[in-house]
Design an enzyme around this catalytic site. Sequence first.
Site, mmCIF file in Angstrom:
data_model
loop_
_atom_site.group_PDB
_atom_site.id
_atom_site.type_symbol
_atom_site.label_atom_id
_atom_site.label_comp_id
_atom_site.label_asym_id
_atom_site.label_seq_id
_atom_site.Cartn_x
_atom_site.Cartn_y
_atom_site.Cartn_z
ATOM 1 N N CYS A 141 0.839 -1.206 0.000
ATOM 2 C CA CYS A 141 0.000 0.000 0.000
ATOM 3 C C CYS A 141 0.873 1.255 0.000
ATOM 4 O O CYS A 141 0.561 2.242 -0.682
ATOM 5 C CB CYS A 141 -0.918 0.010 1.211
ATOM 6 S SG CYS A 141 -2.372 -1.044 1.062
ATOM 7 N N CYS A 249 13.072 -19.821 16.504
ATOM 8 C CA CYS A 249 12.934 -21.279 16.491
ATOM 9 C C CYS A 249 14.073 -21.923 15.708
ATOM 10 O O CYS A 249 14.660 -22.921 16.141
ATOM 11 C CB CYS A 249 11.599 -21.679 15.867
ATOM 12 S SG CYS A 249 10.167 -21.439 16.934
#
Length: 288
Positions: A141, A249
Amino acid sequence: MPRLRSPLLTAAAALAVLGSLAACDGDKSKSAAMADSGDPLAQYRANPKYKAFMAGEKMSGYVFASPETQAMQDDDFENPGMLAVQDGEEEWSKVEGAAGKSCASCHQDAAKSMKGVAVSYPKFEPKRGKLANIEHRINLCRTEHMKAPELKWESKPLLGLTAYVEHQSRGLPISVKVDGPAAPFFEEGKKFYYTRRGQMDIACAQCHEQNPGMNIGVENLSQGQSNGYPTYRLKWQSFGSLHRRFEGCNQEVRAEPYPRGSDEYTNLELYVAWRGNGLKSEAPSVRR
């Protein structure tokens, strides 16, 4: 995924720990003993929903949080993630770029225009030719309609806008679509989820699908649901994106992380969101 602290703890040893914990699941006497010893999951194990959860019921990471953390999330005055929402509200009306526009110029009142939007992301974006999550959509945008530069990933403005947009859908169910043009990207995310990686040779599924509710080291394993992101994480002492969590992770299993905003993490984000379809959005959540 868990932080496996000792360099001597191999993948086989880690899984052995998980297996031994899982074997104790049905033993009430051991559960009671853990409760007496201050087991952080004692209250969860005593919950009759525990067995249903282990059988496959979807549960938010909120379920695994301590009562203190849950209380912090529940109170908008105490929830530190609400500061990011406030930052985003300011960014929403800020005019930037050659077009002389703000987000509000096109979308006006976010409480109305953005309600229900975030829970449908990631989704296929024709202009990208691949998936876009909320962060990608915000930057698209900016570049297309505001003629403004992209915001840097994990920057205060982008985290704020993401939190603000996500917040408008708080309490609504996650509802991502994985068919049509999104299908091949969903399959890539699924493949990532089940692929062992890193020196620990561990896949996302081994922790969050096969062993949720168990302890490994100092970590409590949840289902790894994404319905609370972006989140204020107590471990970070800061607000962060889901891709930051994915990166963490990977580091914890000693695998080379991908860049935040990468196709790999965005595909994984779609798969993880699909696992939690139906769970209510909690953004901004508080997590350990």
